[in-house]
Enzyme design. Structure first.
Site, PDB file in Angstrom:
ATOM      1  N   ASP A 320       0.850  -1.189   0.000  1.00 36.76           N
ATOM      2  CA  ASP A 320       0.000   0.000   0.000  1.00 36.76           C
ATOM      3  C   ASP A 320       0.876   1.225   0.000  1.00 36.76           C
ATOM      4  O   ASP A 320       2.051   1.147   0.283  1.00 36.76           O
ATOM      5  CB  ASP A 320      -0.781   0.072   1.322  1.00 36.76           C
ATOM      6  N   ASP A 578      -5.279  -3.683   4.289  1.00 38.66           N
ATOM      7  CA  ASP A 578      -5.849  -3.289   5.574  1.00 38.66           C
ATOM      8  C   ASP A 578      -7.366  -3.441   5.619  1.00 38.66           C
ATOM      9  O   ASP A 578      -7.947  -3.610   6.670  1.00 38.66           O
ATOM     10  CB  ASP A 578      -5.440  -1.856   5.943  1.00 38.66           C
ATOM     11  N   ASP A 582      -9.624  -6.606   1.238  1.00 34.98           N
ATOM     12  CA  ASP A 582      -8.281  -7.070   0.917  1.00 34.98           C
ATOM     13  C   ASP A 582      -8.075  -8.521   1.337  1.00 34.98           C
ATOM     14  O   ASP A 582      -7.117  -9.162   0.917  1.00 34.98           O
ATOM     15  CB  ASP A 582      -7.234  -6.206   1.633  1.00 34.98           C
TER      16      ASP A 582
HETATM   17  P1  ATP Z   1      -3.284   3.758  -0.068  1.00 33.04           P
HETATM   18  O1  ATP Z   1      -2.687   2.732  -0.917  1.00 33.04           O
HETATM   19  O2  ATP Z   1      -2.656   5.086  -0.264  1.00 33.04           O
HETATM   20  O3  ATP Z   1      -3.457   3.386   1.352  1.00 33.04           O
HETATM   21  P2  ATP Z   1      -5.939   3.163  -0.499  1.00 33.04           P
HETATM   22  O4  ATP Z   1      -5.858   2.135  -1.537  1.00 33.04           O
HETATM   23  O5  ATP Z   1      -6.185   2.796   0.895  1.00 33.04           O
HETATM   24  O6  ATP Z   1      -4.698   4.079  -0.621  1.00 33.04           O
HETATM   25  P3  ATP Z   1      -8.346   4.562  -0.285  1.00 33.04           P
HETATM   26  O7  ATP Z   1      -8.197   4.958   1.127  1.00 33.04           O
HETATM   27  O8  ATP Z   1      -9.277   3.501  -0.678  1.00 33.04           O
HETATM   28  O9  ATP Z   1      -6.976   4.272  -0.938  1.00 33.04           O
HETATM   29  O10 ATP Z   1      -8.676   5.887  -1.062  1.00 33.04           O
HETATM   30  C1  ATP Z   1      -8.925   5.897  -2.421  1.00 33.04           C
HETATM   31  C2  ATP Z   1      -9.498   7.233  -2.791  1.00 33.04           C
HETATM   32  O11 ATP Z   1     -10.713   7.428  -2.123  1.00 33.04           O
HETATM   33  C3  ATP Z   1      -8.625   8.417  -2.364  1.00 33.04           C
HETATM   34  O12 ATP Z   1      -7.749   8.782  -3.385  1.00 33.04           O
HETATM   35  C4  ATP Z   1      -9.633   9.505  -2.107  1.00 33.04           C
HETATM   36  O13 ATP Z   1      -9.918  10.184  -3.292  1.00 33.04           O
HETATM   37  C5  ATP Z   1     -10.867   8.763  -1.676  1.00 33.04           C
HETATM   38  N1  ATP Z   1     -11.006   8.780  -0.214  1.00 33.04           N
HETATM   39  C6  ATP Z   1     -10.116   8.321   0.698  1.00 33.04           C
HETATM   40  N2  ATP Z   1     -10.584   8.455   1.935  1.00 33.04           N
HETATM   41  C7  ATP Z   1     -11.811   9.015   1.837  1.00 33.04           C
HETATM   42  C8  ATP Z   1     -12.810   9.390   2.772  1.00 33.04           C
HETATM   43  N3  ATP Z   1     -12.657   9.216   4.067  1.00 33.04           N
HETATM   44  N4  ATP Z   1     -13.947   9.946   2.284  1.00 33.04           N
HETATM   45  C9  ATP Z   1     -14.121  10.110   0.983  1.00 33.04           C
HETATM   46  N5  ATP Z   1     -13.242   9.773   0.058  1.00 33.04           N
HETATM   47  C10 ATP Z   1     -12.079   9.221   0.454  1.00 33.04           C
END
Ligand code: ATP
Length: 844
Positions: A320, A578, A582
């Site tokens: 991640d 996480d 996943d």
């Molecule tokens: P990383 O690999 O960086 O941990 P991730 O795969 O966990 O990222 P997510 O947290 O699923 O990514 O976020 C993906 C997208 O969703 C982000 O780029 C953002 O635009 C949006 N996002 C993230 N958190 C929120 C939230 N709390 N509310 C609304 N949109 C969100």
């Protein structure tokens, strides 16, 4: 029962929860929320089990035969050896078991509970009936609950009901006759929330839960067994069969030549006992268990023992971005609207509603919650707004929680809905946008794309905000910075020099992903998005995935496809995750890595390893330890096999030559026991060699017993036999007594084993060059062995028991000479072969 009736029976206000005083009182009355796992076999049973071994039976039989024919001292020694063997096995096994038990308890299980009107996290073991718990997708339900509120909640109850499809939860009534699987108004301990949110009243804890009722589900004790120990156990068995056959032949041969049968019998038993590597599987389990402990010190908790050996062979790490490579401490640095970048200082006037939306469409408290959302509270405060006042003025009436699939979250306040999320998703819903100076205009999508590009190229995570009522209007963007972890940068570099491919898989925007990849030193090259991934022709999929370093806007489902593609290409894949979604990818990966701090229970349950601090550097450290452990295994095997074979061959050769035995049976037993414990086991504690991360990963198809390992084993076995026989014969030739010559032979044998142990500290490189640093265990082992040999040689009672005799300086010169020569020969062998192998591949 209706929720209100349940609350009344439990004596709790569903909005405020119990008071802490009441919770403590109930804890004292009902006990903790723990399901007691029945204990495994007791220590006595486990000790007795050590004797349940065909080899021990043969040894005991040999003891009886020896006793009957008058060899009382020898019989006593054999009995002593059997006992010692059992005790050593018992101690080793308990040690490995304890290490694992302690570690399995380290993964924290907590629950969010409302007490005194405030949500707080408490250990799940402290929940009591009447507690009000909050559940979110990814949580394990910590106790049996009556659901009081649900938002699109779905629960995977397969652990309880066997039903694999998640159950949609509701708060309504079900008929009293409903079976567990149909009680949609309740949640059950141990099941997993896979979607949405819910709030429930605890109706049962610990043994009173449904799960507690079927304890056997969790009762199976962990077995210290891995594919590797199984393979080695099989190898030991096969070897044993060969050795028993050889012994039987030797017996017949000896008797035919005129040696009395009882004497011959003891001799071949000594041959068999000496040659069979009975301690191998146990020792391997110890080496692995020590690896587990070492990894835990580096922030990686291994949940399954085999992971230790797999880790060392990892060829790809898929990680991640947020939290693992970066700190997961976000701060909003820039805002934007209608094609313009706006500083935080100016935002209070022009982007007030965008900031307000960030506060309202937000589940975080100032110091607790999703770091992305905490950052949005921070930006509002910095612009001079008061989040608490804003929230009080517009209470939330409904929520559609954030999910990685939709990448958005919606909340409703007094009939006004706010939407926040990924820019593409939010923009797709809007037709107009707010202008910073006031007023609206039709949404300029090109200008928005350019803005997003500018912001993401700086490595910022960009969120868009919209008001959906009365018509959807884009309020603006907030862009946040998340600094990379410095230790992750070093760890990425270490992985790359170790030939391990590091891939970043993120749900974030491609621009952000590329920028952050650059910051942490990943070869960014081409960034592949989830959409592009989905459009790839099947024929190119595997190859493209293998060649790409950064994946953006990837959905959790696609992670599974990525793991599969890499595995088809022959890779050993470690994958972090996480979220609930996943879990399948974590299970499928060779090493599933879950987050201990930020992750969900679902991910942790599916993982082989949990990182306590979510840090990428811990994965690298675990791989390093894994490689060291695998090295130590090979070192142990490379050391122990020649010792066994040598012991057997000394007896066998003497029988075949029809000569007197240079080392008699009880002496063989002595060597076998003392050296295996005090010399062999020090290998388990060997520090990881320098440079383990400077060589490529071990090819997954390479067997444990490589040709060069076998060559080394044969070489050292021959060295041992020649040295022991030579010393014995020469001593006799110089007029020593039989007991003196034998004592010399024993000491030479042990001396060569000690010298070879020194050499084994590095299998492939001369130890003088690859000295892995001092090891207290190693010195202790050498010291103890030397002390024991001195006792064997000079203590009168030992002389009687083991048929030895005090020897003079010349005898010790033999020992020293043999040790030095053997050491030199093995070192020369390393040099000679490294010449060849460096060209062919690298390493032995
Ligand atoms: P990383 O690999 O960086 O941990 P991730 O795969 O966990 O990222 P997510 O947290 O699923 O990514 O976020 C993906 C997208 O969703 C982000 O780029 C953002 O635009 C949006 N996002 C993230 N958190 C929120 C939230 N709390 N509310 C609304 N949109 C969100």
């Amino acid at each position: 029962m209706p929720v209100a009736a349940v609350a009344e029976r439990l004596g709790v206000d569903p909005a405020r929860g119990l008071s802490s005083a009441e919770a403590d009182a109930r804890l004292a009355r009902f006990g903790g929320n723990v399901v007691r796992v029945p204990a495994g076999p007791g220590p006595v049973r486990r000790l007795l089990a050590q004797f349940h071994d065909p080899l021990i039976y043969v040894l005991l039989l040999a003891g009886v035969v020896t006793w009957v024919f008058g060899g009382h001292v020898d019989a006593g020694v054999i009995a002593g050896v059997v006992l010692l063997n059992a005790v050593v096995g018992f101690v080793q096994e308990s040690r490995a078991q304890r290490a694992l038990e302690a570690l399995s308890k380290m993964v924290p299980v907590t629950a969010t509970v409302v007490r005194d009107g405030l949500p707080q996290r408490v250990p799940a073991a402290r929940l009591v009936p009447g507690d009000v718990v909050e559940l979110t997708a990814g949580d394990r339900v910590p106790a049996d609950v009556r659901l009081a509120e649900v938002h699109l909640a779905e629960v995977d109850e397969s652990a309880l009901t066997g039903e694999s499809v998640p159950v949609v939860k509701a708060t309504g009534l079900v008929p009293p006759s409903a079976v567990v699987a149909d009680r949609t108004g309740s949640g059950y301990s141990g099941t997993l929330v896979t979607r949405g949110q819910a709030r429930g009243l605890v109706t049962a804890t610990g043994g009173a839960t449904q799960l507690g009722g079927i304890q056997h589900l969790v009762a199976t004790a962990q077995v210290v067994e891995t594919p590797l120990t199984r393979k080695l156990a099989r190898f030991s068995r096969q070897l044993s069969v060969v050795i028993v056959a050889v012994s039987a032949t030797a017996f017949v041969l000896g008797v035919v030549r005129g040696t009395p049968a009882p004497e011959m019998f003891t001799a071949v038993v000594a041959l068999a006992v000496g040659a069979i590597p009975e301690g191998l599987p146990a020792a391997v389990a110890i080496v692995l268990a020590i690896g587990v402990v070492r990894m835990s010190r580096r922030g990686a908790i291994v949940r399954h023992l085999p992971a230790v050996e797999t880790l060392g062979g990892t060829t790809v790490i898929c990680t991640d971005k947020t939290g693992t490579l970066t700190r997961n401490r976000m701060t909003v640095t820039t805002l934007a609207a209608a094609g313009e970048l706006i500083s935080l200082a100016d935002s209070a006037k022009s982007l007030r509603e965008c900031l307000i939306a960030g506060v309202l469409c937000n589940d975080a408290q100032l110091d607790e919650g999703d770091p992305t959302e905490i950052a949005l509270l921070g930006s509002a405060i910095e612009a001079g707004l008061d989040p608490e006042a804003i929230r009080a003025a517009a209470p939330r009436t409904d929520t559609v929680p954030f999910e990685s699939e939709t990448r958005t979250m919606t909340t409703v306040h007094n009939g006004i809905s706010y939407l926040k999320g990924a820019v593409e998703e939010v923009a797709a819903r809007c037709e107009t946008e707010l202008l910073p100076g006031g007023g609206e205009r039709p949404l300029d999508r090109d200008a928005l794309d350019r803005l997003q590009e500018t912001l993401t190229a700086r490595g910022l995570r960009v969120l868009a905000f919209a008001r959906l009522t009365p018509v959807p209007v884009l309020l603006g963007l907030q862009a946040m910075h998340d600094p990379p972890r410095p230790e992750a940068v070093t760890a990425v570099a270490a992985c790359r020099s170790a030939g391990i491919d590091v891939k970043m898989i993120t749900g974030d925007h491609a621009g952000t992903a590329r920028a952050v990849a650059g910051e942490v030193g990943l070869a960014s090259g081409r960034v592949l998005t989830g959409a592009e991934l989905a459009a790839l022709p099947a024929a190119e999929f595997d190859e493209t995935v293998a060649a790409t370093q950064v994946f953006a806007r990837v959905s959790p489902g696609q992670k599974l496809d990525l793991v599969r593609a890499l595995q088809r290409g022959g890779h050993v894949v470690a994958m972090t995750g996480d979220g609930v979604n996943d879990a399948p990818a974590l299970r499928r990966a060779d090493i599933g890595v879950a987050m201990g701090a930020g992750g969900t229970d679902a991910a942790r349950q599916a993982a082989d390893m949990v990182l306590t601090s979510d840090d990428f550097a811990s994965i690298e450290a675990a791989v390093r330890v894994g490689r060291g452990v695998f090295d130590n295994l090979r070192k142990f095997i490379a050391w122990t096999l020649p010792a066994n074979i040598g012991e057997g061959m000394v007896v066998l050769v003497a029988i075949l030559l029809g000569a007197t035995l240079p080392i008699v049976p009880v002496q063989i037993l002595w060597i076998n026991m003392t050296t295996a414990v005090f010399l062999g086991l020090t290998m388990a504690f060997e520090p990881t060699e320098h440079g383990v991360m400077a060589r490529p990963p071990r090819p997954p198809e390479r067997p444990l017993f490589t040709a060069s390992l076998l060559r080394r084993v044969v070489l050292v076995s021959v060295l041992l036999v020649v040295a022991a026989f030579g010393a014995y014969r020469l001593q006799l030739g110089f007029g020593a007594s039989l007991a003196e010559a034998r004592t010399t032979a024993i000491n030479v044998f042990v001396g060569v084993q000690a010298a070879y142990l020194l050499s084994c500290r590095s299998l492939d490189r001369p130890v003088v060059r690859a000295w892995p640093g001092h090891s207290r265990m190693f010195l202790l082992g050498l010291g103890l062995t030397a002390g024991l040999q001195l006792l064997l040689t000079y203590l009168p009672v030992m002389n009687t028991w083991f048929h030895t005799a005090p020897v003079g300086v010349v005898s010790w010169l033999w020992v020293a000479g043999a040790a030095v020569v053997a050491f030199a020969v093995v070192e020369a062998d390393k040099l000679l072969w490294s010449r060849y192998t460096v060209k062919a591949s690298r390493g032995v």
